[in-house]
Write a protein that holds these residues in place. Structure first.
Motif, short mmCIF file in Angstrom:
data_model
loop_
_atom_site.label_atom_id
_atom_site.label_comp_id
_atom_site.label_asym_id
_atom_site.label_seq_id
_atom_site.Cartn_x
_atom_site.Cartn_y
_atom_site.Cartn_z
N TYR A 55 0.83 -1.20 0.00
CA TYR A 55 0.00 0.00 0.00
C TYR A 55 0.87 1.26 0.00
CZ TYR A 55 -3.04 3.76 1.39
OH TYR A 55 -3.70 4.97 1.42
N THR A 65 -3.50 1.22 -3.64
CA THR A 65 -4.89 1.11 -4.10
C THR A 65 -5.06 1.75 -5.48
OG1 THR A 65 -5.37 3.08 -2.76
CG2 THR A 65 -6.00 0.94 -1.84
N LEU A 83 -3.40 -6.47 -2.07
CA LEU A 83 -2.82 -5.26 -1.49
C LEU A 83 -2.35 -5.60 -0.09
CD1 LEU A 83 -2.51 -2.22 -2.12
CD2 LEU A 83 -4.65 -1.87 -0.92
N SER A 85 -0.11 -4.39 3.53
CA SER A 85 0.33 -3.26 4.31
C SER A 85 0.91 -3.77 5.62
CB SER A 85 -0.87 -2.33 4.59
OG SER A 85 -0.43 -1.17 5.25
#
Length: 91
Positions: A55, A65, A83, A85
């Motif tokens: 991310y 994103t 995705l 993070s």
């Protein structure tokens, strides 16, 4: 059809760990530290079928994103996008 994974991760150690793991499951694995470097890697090669994207790629970089949304249009071959993070843990 070949399974091609693009990993976009700004931390080299994390990118290398992803590559080691995913190399067992994909025909090709590309690792890049930024969106620009990823696009340069893919400019002459086969388009990715899978994407793992951090991310937060650093100050001044596009967030993951937005990259996922953009690349889903640029690379219609993408069947899966993940995705990821993390967080900074104090020592």
């Amino acid at each position: 059809m070949s399974k091609i994974l693009l990993i976009v991760e700004d931390r080299g150690d994390v990118g290398r760990a992803y590559r080691r793991y995913f190399a067992r499951h994909f025909d090709q694995v590309y690792v890049s530290a930024s969106a620009a470097a990823a696009e340069e890697l893919l400019s002459g090669g086969a388009p990715p079928t899978h994407l793992v994207c951090d991310y937060w790629l650093g100050r001044g970089e596009t967030v993951g994103t937005e990259l996922v949304l953009r690349w889903r249009h640029v690379y219609p071959s993408l069947v899966r996008a993940v995705l990821v993070s993390g967080s900074q843990v104090g020592e």
